[in-house]
Design an enzyme around this catalytic site. Structure first.
Site, PDB file in Angstrom:
ATOM      1  CE  LYS A 150      37.594  44.222  39.224  1.00 23.84           C
ATOM      2  NZ  LYS A 150      39.068  43.748  39.186  1.00 23.84           N
TER       3      LYS A 150
ATOM      4  CG  ASP B 261      41.724  43.444  41.965  1.00 25.69           C
ATOM      5  OD1 ASP B 261      41.319  42.545  42.420  1.00 25.69           O
ATOM      6  OD2 ASP B 261      41.039  44.281  41.239  1.00 25.69           O
TER       7      ASP B 261
END
Ligand code: ATR
Length: 292
Positions: free
Chosen positions: A75, A111
């Protein structure tokens, strides 16, 4: 409506890159959504060793990719290959969704928005003016903390086993959101008990609860019917924390909601279409991997 997949010369590719990705439920959920809309695209899992990351990122436009999800451990590492990132992803320093558009790579992070959308859709709660207690200070905690700070919640308490890690997340968060009250604590003691008692929402982002013998990260005696307790884990669906919440009369949500809504937001970014969340939810619930 559900369409058959027929691969053509123009089929676009989507997928998830990570190491490991073999347990990912995203292919199941995203392919169900693509089929539902009859979109000529296929979503695949890609297990990428660290040495292959640079080559993979450079090849995306030539291979007719439309986008990717990014999971652990990439990420942060993918940032250097992107042409542009959203303000939220820049602040977080982490991307979980990439759009390939006219040869350019654009980075997003869905997210945190996945978490707050799940809270609203499944818990009926908007975080505006609420107090939230985040358990953990890793990547997932950071994404949630930044997003709830943007939503204008009243107070965020970050409780972590290693308190110094919670403090460094607080410093980073406070730099971008000076108006939000942020506290830190360990996972026990008076400050922790007070943080639990004064929070409306508790979210566990640690791995405590994934192993069969794990205790509840918050003892059940501290929980009450005024709490909404969320565990972002979905394997198992009913963690020790959620069982303790149920026994205490608290409302509770498992991690499938956050997974679903971060995926729904990514689907929208890639296709421009509204994600069929009911179809995606059914696909997740029928996954053999999450059956008790
Ligand atoms: P992620 O990116 O999934 O959030 P991470 O960055 O590795 O994962 O963070 C894991 C989190 O779980 C951390 O908050 C970690 O606490 P520490 O910062 O003290 O390491 C927490 N964690 C992991 N195992 C734990 C345990 N046995 N008890 C309490 N917290 C634990």
């Amino acid at each position: 409506m559900s369409h058959k997949v027929s691969l053509t010369g123009k089929t676009r590719l989507l997928g998830i890159i990570g190491h490991p990705v073999k347990g990912s439920l995203s292919p199941r959920m995203q392919n169900a959504a693509l089929r539902h809309h009859g979109i000529d695209a296929l979503y695949l899992p890609f297990e990428i060793p660290p040495s292959a990351l640079a080559g993979v990122m450079k090849a995306l436009p030539a291979l007719n990719f439309r986008g990717l999800n990014v999971t652990i451990p990439y990420k942060e590492k993918v940032l250097r290959y992107l042409d542009e990132v959203t303000e939220e992803a820049r602040q977080l320093g982490a991307v979980n969704c990439i759009l390939v558009d006219k040869g350019r790579l654009l980075g997003y992070n869905t997210d945190g928005a996945g978490f707050t959308t799940a809270l609203k859709a499944e818990g009926g709660l908007s975080l505006r003016d609420e107090n939230i207690l985040i358990l953990g200070a890793g990547g997932a905690a950071k994404a949630i903390a930044f997003h709830v700070a943007r939503q204008g919640c009243r107070r965020i308490c970050i409780a972590n086993r290693t308190v110094s890690r919670a403090s460094s997340l607080r410093r980073r968060l406070q730099r971008f959101h000076p108006g939000v009250e942020i506290e830190v604590s360990g996972l026990s003691g008076r400050n922790f008990r007070e943080a639990v008692a004064s929070s409306q929402v508790l979210v566990n982002t640690t791995s405590v609860g994934m192993a069969r013998r794990d205790p509840s990260i918050v003892p059940g005696r501290h929980l009450s019917p005024s709490h909404l307790v969320v565990d972002i884990v979905y394997k198992p669906l009913r963690t020790p924390l959620l069982r303790a919440a149920e026994r205490s009369g608290a409302r509770f949500l498992n991690g499938l909601g956050m997974l679903l809504y971060q995926g729904a937001l990514a689907f929208r970014i890639w296709t421009g279409r509204t994600a069929p969340v009911d179809v995606m939810k059914r696909a997740l619930r029928s996954a053999p991997e999450i059956r008790p």
